[in-house]
Design an enzyme around this catalytic site. Structure first.
Site, PDB file in Angstrom:
ATOM      1  N   GLU A 107       6.363  12.727   4.221  1.00 36.14           N
ATOM      2  CA  GLU A 107       5.308  13.643   4.625  1.00 36.14           C
ATOM      3  C   GLU A 107       4.207  12.900   5.367  1.00 36.14           C
ATOM      4  OE1 GLU A 107       5.450  17.478   1.684  1.00 36.14           O
ATOM      5  OE2 GLU A 107       4.018  15.895   1.170  1.00 36.14           O
ATOM      6  N   CYS A 127       7.491   5.502  -3.410  1.00 37.61           N
ATOM      7  CA  CYS A 127       6.659   4.327  -3.673  1.00 37.61           C
ATOM      8  C   CYS A 127       7.031   3.738  -5.022  1.00 37.61           C
ATOM      9  CB  CYS A 127       5.177   4.736  -3.664  1.00 37.61           C
ATOM     10  SG  CYS A 127       4.036   3.337  -3.840  1.00 37.61           S
ATOM     11  N   CYS A 131       1.464   4.429  -9.508  1.00 38.52           N
ATOM     12  CA  CYS A 131       0.111   4.883  -9.850  1.00 38.52           C
ATOM     13  C   CYS A 131       0.207   6.251 -10.508  1.00 38.52           C
ATOM     14  CB  CYS A 131      -0.765   4.943  -8.605  1.00 38.52           C
ATOM     15  SG  CYS A 131      -0.986   3.334  -7.802  1.00 38.52           S
ATOM     16  N   GLY A 174       3.862   5.534   0.065  1.00 41.21           N
ATOM     17  CA  GLY A 174       4.277   4.146   0.068  1.00 41.21           C
ATOM     18  C   GLY A 174       3.133   3.149   0.040  1.00 41.21           C
ATOM     19  N   SER A 229      -7.065   0.354  -2.366  1.00 36.94           N
ATOM     20  CA  SER A 229      -7.070   1.368  -3.419  1.00 36.94           C
ATOM     21  C   SER A 229      -7.451   0.671  -4.728  1.00 36.94           C
ATOM     22  CB  SER A 229      -5.686   2.012  -3.544  1.00 36.94           C
ATOM     23  OG  SER A 229      -5.388   2.765  -2.397  1.00 36.94           O
ATOM     24  N   LEU A 230      -8.731   0.749  -5.071  1.00 35.39           N
ATOM     25  CA  LEU A 230      -9.239   0.035  -6.243  1.00 35.39           C
ATOM     26  C   LEU A 230      -9.115   0.889  -7.501  1.00 35.39           C
ATOM     27  CD1 LEU A 230     -10.648  -2.607  -7.158  1.00 35.39           C
ATOM     28  CD2 LEU A 230     -12.825  -1.396  -6.843  1.00 35.39           C
ATOM     29  N   HIS A 231      -9.861   1.971  -7.558  1.00 32.72           N
ATOM     30  CA  HIS A 231      -9.775   3.011  -8.588  1.00 32.72           C
ATOM     31  C   HIS A 231     -10.218   2.583  -9.988  1.00 32.72           C
ATOM     32  CE1 HIS A 231      -8.005   5.360  -5.472  1.00 32.72           C
ATOM     33  NE2 HIS A 231      -6.910   4.624  -5.413  1.00 32.72           N
ATOM     34  N   CYS A 348      -5.367  13.307  -0.486  1.00 31.48           N
ATOM     35  CA  CYS A 348      -5.053  11.988  -1.030  1.00 31.48           C
ATOM     36  C   CYS A 348      -4.320  12.100  -2.364  1.00 31.48           C
ATOM     37  CB  CYS A 348      -6.353  11.208  -1.205  1.00 31.48           C
ATOM     38  SG  CYS A 348      -6.132   9.534  -1.811  1.00 31.48           S
TER      39      CYS A 348
END
Length: 358
Positions: A107, A127, A131, A174, A229-231, A348
């Site tokens: 996508e 992926c 996560c 990914g 991408s920390l999060h 996202c």
């Protein structure tokens, strides 16, 4: 979960895909034409046909000699991607389900603005990072994409909107740095004057934090933009929600980013999706500020977008605004991302690869 970095082409690729012209970077295209005793300008013509004009077959490449077109067809087949489904959000964000030559689907998202068109493209089908708040991660890994398959996504979106792509972000399905060589080859074709001619600073790649590849990216000559991408800035929390990067601790990630900025003088973005009861506490806010201290970074706060069968909830607008105010008061750049395409599961963390309806 242990995660092994995959560089180059996946073993899942068929023999035909590994021979495809879309597996080749621009220097590799030059090399195969040189081996075929063709002048260098033919390589520029080929790139223009493949990526500037999105030719569907070698027969369309009318200024290439017939003998060269036949040679390329036999040795490096041109395998087209095709649009399966398009969904349009209320804000004219559009999500595309694209089928690659071997039937694998990915996508992509087109995000229009008054003066630009941004495409969020995928670098892998599925992926392996796992996560827990991401639909792609929950679906597992299928294979790496070829450079040309990444450009196919931009071209399909551009043709649908009827305008050129001005910005590209590798934030789709990914982990781009788990497919580093192909991703970099794609970025360079996007940037190439013979390709899509997108300015390097308008091309962004987002990684969960694969440190060896961040270090390698810092040595690349182009001014591509880096996002992380920390999060979570507390190790135990990050390990819980991003198991694929457990082997890359926050301390080492911070050192890598400091080195990146020193080498490039560029400001990476730290992406932080606020998850209620997980990473939105005062303790997590303080840890985030401490992580950013004395670093040239921009914190991009993201609303958590809902995905099927997930118990995770967005922390809410007020909490995001508190985070933003506090981070700004600490002298660190921060903003709240305006979410686009949520009503079509195009925001996202929502990308998958299944057709929504027949």
């Amino acid at each position: 979960m242990r995660f092994r970095v995959v560089i180059g082409l996946s073993n899942n690729l068929s023999e035909e895909l590994t021979r495809s012209i879309k597996a080749l970077s621009e220097p590799e295209l030059v090399s195969i034409l040189r081996d075929a005793h063709q002048p260098v300008f033919r390589a520029h013509q080929l790139v223009k046909w493949l990526y500037g004009k999105h030719a569907a077959s070698y027969d369309d490449m009318t200024d290439l000699p017939q003998t060269l077109r036949t040679f390329l067809e036999e040795t490096h087949p041109l395998l087209p991607s095709r649009l399966i489904e398009r969904q349009i959000a209320a804000d004219n964000t559009r999500k595309y389900l694209i089928e690659l030559a071997d039937g694998v689907r990915v996508e992509s998202v087109g995000i229009p603005a008054s003066d630009r068109l941004t495409v969020c493209f995928s670098t892998q089908a599925g992926c392996a990072m796992g996560c827990v708040f991401c639909a792609t991660g929950n679906g597992g890994f299928q294979r790496n994409l070829l450079p040309g398959e990444m450009l196919d996504q931009l071209q399909i979106v551009a043709e649908d909107y009827g305008c050129r792509v001005s910005n590209a972000v590798g934030m789709g399905q990914g982990e781009p740095f788990a497919n580093y060589d192909a991703t970099l080859g794609a970025l360079r074709l996007m940037n190439s004057a013979d390709g899509l001619h997108i300015g390097a600073r308008h091309i962004t790649v987002s990684t969960c934090g694969i440190i060896p590849m961040i270090n390698r990216f810092a040595d690349e000559p182009e001014q591509f933009t880096l996002a992380i991408s920390l999060h979570a800035a507390i190790q135990s929390t990050r390990d819980q929600i991003m198991p694929g990067v457990r082997n890359y601790p926050l301390k080492a990630l911070r050192e890598s980013l400091l080195s990146y900025t020193k080498k490039t003088n560029r400001r990476p973005t730290l992406e932080y999706a606020l998850i209620a009861g997980v990473n939105d506490s005062d303790e997590h806010l303080a840890a985030l500020i401490a992580f950013c201290e004395n670093m040239l970074v921009h914190v991009n706060l993201i609303s958590l977008n809902s995905i099927a069968d997930s118990s995770f909830k967005d922390a809410g607008k007020r909490r995001a605004q508190l985070f933003e105010r506090t981070i700004l008061r600490a002298g660190i750049e921060a903003s709240i991302r305006v979410s686009r395409g949520g009503d079509i599961s195009g925001a996202c963390g929502q990308l998958a690869q299944e057709q929504r309806h027949n």
